[in-house]
Scaffold this motif. Structure first.
Motif, mmCIF file in Angstrom:
data_model
loop_
_atom_site.group_PDB
_atom_site.id
_atom_site.type_symbol
_atom_site.label_atom_id
_atom_site.label_comp_id
_atom_site.label_asym_id
_atom_site.label_seq_id
_atom_site.Cartn_x
_atom_site.Cartn_y
_atom_site.Cartn_z
ATOM 1 N N SER A 123 0.841 -1.207 0.000
ATOM 2 C CA SER A 123 0.000 0.000 0.000
ATOM 3 C C SER A 123 0.870 1.249 0.000
ATOM 4 O O SER A 123 2.073 1.194 0.300
ATOM 5 C CB SER A 123 -0.882 -0.023 1.263
ATOM 6 N N MET A 133 3.122 4.385 0.124
ATOM 7 C CA MET A 133 4.483 4.644 -0.377
ATOM 8 C C MET A 133 5.286 3.355 -0.515
ATOM 9 O O MET A 133 6.169 3.267 -1.359
ATOM 10 C CB MET A 133 5.184 5.709 0.448
ATOM 11 N N ASP A 138 4.178 -7.988 3.693
ATOM 12 C CA ASP A 138 3.066 -7.165 4.176
ATOM 13 C C ASP A 138 2.095 -8.017 4.981
ATOM 14 O O ASP A 138 1.966 -9.219 4.755
ATOM 15 C CB ASP A 138 2.335 -6.536 2.979
ATOM 16 N N ARG A 167 -3.143 -7.691 -0.899
ATOM 17 C CA ARG A 167 -2.510 -6.504 -1.493
ATOM 18 C C ARG A 167 -1.072 -6.786 -1.912
ATOM 19 O O ARG A 167 -0.594 -6.286 -2.927
ATOM 20 C CB ARG A 167 -2.599 -5.326 -0.534
ATOM 21 N N ASP A 191 3.355 -10.311 9.958
ATOM 22 C CA ASP A 191 3.317 -9.199 10.908
ATOM 23 C C ASP A 191 4.772 -8.912 11.307
ATOM 24 O O ASP A 191 5.419 -9.746 11.942
ATOM 25 C CB ASP A 191 2.479 -9.598 12.133
ATOM 26 N N ASN A 241 9.472 -0.028 5.884
ATOM 27 C CA ASN A 241 8.431 0.961 5.600
ATOM 28 C C ASN A 241 7.122 0.677 6.355
ATOM 29 O O ASN A 241 6.371 1.601 6.638
ATOM 30 C CB ASN A 241 8.178 0.966 4.086
ATOM 31 N N TYR A 289 3.362 7.345 18.584
ATOM 32 C CA TYR A 289 3.852 7.239 17.201
ATOM 33 C C TYR A 289 5.191 7.975 17.061
ATOM 34 O O TYR A 289 6.160 7.437 16.522
ATOM 35 C CB TYR A 289 2.797 7.834 16.258
ATOM 36 N N LYS A 322 8.904 6.509 16.075
ATOM 37 C CA LYS A 322 9.607 6.972 14.874
ATOM 38 C C LYS A 322 10.923 7.676 15.233
ATOM 39 O O LYS A 322 11.909 7.582 14.489
ATOM 40 C CB LYS A 322 8.706 7.899 14.051
ATOM 41 N N ILE A 332 2.339 12.883 2.961
ATOM 42 C CA ILE A 332 2.345 12.147 1.688
ATOM 43 C C ILE A 332 0.942 11.566 1.479
ATOM 44 O O ILE A 332 0.382 10.935 2.386
ATOM 45 C CB ILE A 332 3.384 10.998 1.706
ATOM 46 N N THR A 343 -1.368 9.169 0.889
ATOM 47 C CA THR A 343 -1.492 7.700 0.884
ATOM 48 C C THR A 343 -2.789 7.336 1.607
ATOM 49 O O THR A 343 -3.408 8.192 2.254
ATOM 50 C CB THR A 343 -0.317 7.051 1.651
HETATM 51 P P1 NAP Z 1 -0.242 2.752 4.409
HETATM 52 O O1 NAP Z 1 -0.818 3.152 3.097
HETATM 53 O O2 NAP Z 1 -1.163 2.493 5.567
HETATM 54 O O3 NAP Z 1 0.697 1.498 4.179
HETATM 55 C C1 NAP Z 1 1.297 0.820 5.257
HETATM 56 C C2 NAP Z 1 1.439 -0.634 4.893
HETATM 57 O O4 NAP Z 1 2.097 -1.313 5.988
HETATM 58 C C3 NAP Z 1 0.084 -1.322 4.690
HETATM 59 O O5 NAP Z 1 0.136 -2.200 3.589
HETATM 60 C C4 NAP Z 1 -0.085 -2.098 5.985
HETATM 61 O O6 NAP Z 1 -0.889 -3.248 5.887
HETATM 62 C C5 NAP Z 1 1.350 -2.479 6.283
HETATM 63 N N1 NAP Z 1 1.483 -2.859 7.674
HETATM 64 C C6 NAP Z 1 0.927 -2.250 8.760
HETATM 65 N N2 NAP Z 1 1.246 -2.917 9.874
HETATM 66 C C7 NAP Z 1 1.996 -3.975 9.497
HETATM 67 C C8 NAP Z 1 2.611 -5.036 10.188
HETATM 68 N N3 NAP Z 1 2.486 -5.155 11.529
HETATM 69 N N4 NAP Z 1 3.331 -5.947 9.499
HETATM 70 C C9 NAP Z 1 3.447 -5.860 8.158
HETATM 71 N N5 NAP Z 1 2.875 -4.869 7.430
HETATM 72 C C10 NAP Z 1 2.155 -3.942 8.094
HETATM 73 O O7 NAP Z 1 0.760 3.858 4.954
HETATM 74 P P2 NAP Z 1 1.778 4.875 4.226
HETATM 75 O O8 NAP Z 1 1.235 6.238 4.399
HETATM 76 O O9 NAP Z 1 2.225 4.387 2.912
HETATM 77 O O10 NAP Z 1 2.979 4.779 5.271
HETATM 78 C C11 NAP Z 1 4.178 4.068 5.042
HETATM 79 C C12 NAP Z 1 5.168 4.461 6.124
HETATM 80 O O11 NAP Z 1 5.393 5.876 6.079
HETATM 81 C C13 NAP Z 1 4.699 4.167 7.541
HETATM 82 O O12 NAP Z 1 5.784 3.695 8.311
HETATM 83 C C14 NAP Z 1 4.242 5.519 8.048
HETATM 84 O O13 NAP Z 1 4.316 5.624 9.449
HETATM 85 C C15 NAP Z 1 5.219 6.434 7.360
HETATM 86 N N6 NAP Z 1 4.766 7.832 7.230
HETATM 87 C C16 NAP Z 1 3.711 8.177 6.432
HETATM 88 C C17 NAP Z 1 3.376 9.515 6.281
HETATM 89 C C18 NAP Z 1 2.284 10.002 5.353
HETATM 90 O O14 NAP Z 1 2.124 11.224 5.212
HETATM 91 N N7 NAP Z 1 1.538 9.125 4.697
HETATM 92 C C19 NAP Z 1 4.083 10.503 6.981
HETATM 93 C C20 NAP Z 1 5.105 10.107 7.818
HETATM 94 C C21 NAP Z 1 5.457 8.775 7.910
HETATM 95 P P3 NAP Z 1 -2.410 -3.174 6.435
HETATM 96 O O15 NAP Z 1 -3.082 -2.121 5.627
HETATM 97 O O16 NAP Z 1 -2.928 -4.557 6.238
HETATM 98 O O17 NAP Z 1 -2.318 -2.791 7.878
#
Ligand code: NAP
Length: 259
Positions: free
Chosen positions: A22, A24, A43, A48, A70, A97, A162, A166, A195, A197
């Motif tokens: 999913s 990024m 994942d 997915r 997990d 990630n 969180y 981080k 970002i 997402t």
């Molecule tokens: P996302 O769309 O929710 O994607 C996260 C992915 O990680 C999902 O496929 C999710 O699967 C998977 N995941 C969650 N928990 C997991 C686990 N325990 N084991 C294996 N896979 C797991 O999020 P994203 O926005 O792309 O974020 C990616 C990273 O960037 C994260 O670390 C997030 O904290 C960081 N981040 C994002 C932003 C932003 O603006 N989007 C900003 C700062 C940091 P499920 O959907 O099945 O849970």
């Protein structure tokens, strides 16, 4: 002064992207596959992970879906990395990630919420990194990119658990860079900011960051939300041969929201 050991010949450098199903993570998978890496998508969501692997194969890339994993469970991580090694060869690129978010007043964060946040966002990278480092040490070459968060640079109210996890990832990055630089392994972190997402849209829907994505866009110097591809581009550089002198760094990709 002794000569540095030669890097392994460029070519097949197997990459693992956690949470590659999913957001990024998916963009990083596509970019690394496009750059010639066989990529494993590790994942929680098996469907997915399969879907993204299928997309990569359709474009002529090499991908392996390792779903239902997990990252907060060491046994599952070890089994997943073992499978990747058997199917795609030693993992020389790791992108930590996968992550979860959360929004709660500090005094209402209970032990369960705190532990889950640490388990996924900090224990996960710890387990994944320990699982692949021996292979990188053996190869004398490796690249690790930890996806942290811009919130860990400036703090974020109602996200103490969180942000703490981080920020821990940033500290882990710097320490591993010092320890494993002599082995030809670089470790860097990208703290994304804002970002677009599924995670960001879910935060918006739940009213987690005060205002809408559009409101925040007006306060972002480049006047747009980040795209997953922006993170993928930075990641592609950090895992490249050319980035061998970049380690222990925090490479912000945030449209100028944090400078
Ligand atoms: P996302 O769309 O929710 O994607 C996260 C992915 O990680 C999902 O496929 C999710 O699967 C998977 N995941 C969650 N928990 C997991 C686990 N325990 N084991 C294996 N896979 C797991 O999020 P994203 O926005 O792309 O974020 C990616 C990273 O960037 C994260 O670390 C997030 O904290 C960081 N981040 C994002 C932003 C932003 O603006 N989007 C900003 C700062 C940091 P499920 O959907 O099945 O849970």
């Amino acid at each position: 002064m002794s000569e540095p050991s030669p890097a392994p010949a460029p070519g097949r450098r197997t990459a693992v992207v956690t949470g590659g199903g999913s957001g990024m993570g998916r963009a990083i998978v596509h970019r690394l596959a496009q750059d010639g890496h066989p990529v494993a998508i590790v994942d929680l969501d098996a469907g997915r992970a399969e879907a993204v692997a299928g997309e990569v194969r359709e474009k002529g890339g090499e991908a392996l879906a390792v779903g239902g994993v997990d990252v907060s469970d060491r046994a599952q991580v070890d089994a997943a990395m073992g499978r990747v090694g058997e199917d795609l060869g030693p993992v020389l690129v790791l992108v930590n990630n996968a992550g979860i978010t959360g929004f709660r007043e500090f005094l209402k964060i209970n032990d369960e919420k705190w532990r889950r946040m640490m388990a996924v966002n900090l224990d996960g990278p710890f387990y994944c990194t320990q699982a692949v480092l021996p292979g990188m040490i053996e190869a004398g070459w490796g690249r690790i990119v930890n996806i942290s968060s811009s919130s860990a640079q400036g703090g974020q109210q109602y996200m103490a658990h969180y942000v703490a996890a981080k920020a821990g990832l940033i500290g882990l990055t710097k320490s591993l860079a010092l320890e494993f630089g002599p082995k030809g392994i670089t470790v860097n972190t990208i703290p994304p900011g804002f970002i677009d997402t599924p995670m960001l849209r879910e935060s918006e829907r739940r009213g987690m960051f005060g205002g809408t994505v559009e409101d925040h866009t007006l306060r972002t110097p480049v006047r747009r939300p980040g795209r997953p591809e922006d993170i993928a581009a930075a990641c592609a550089f950090l895992v490249s041969e050319e980035a061998g002198y970049v380690t222990g760094q925090i490479i912000g990709v945030n449209g100028g929201r944090n400078t």
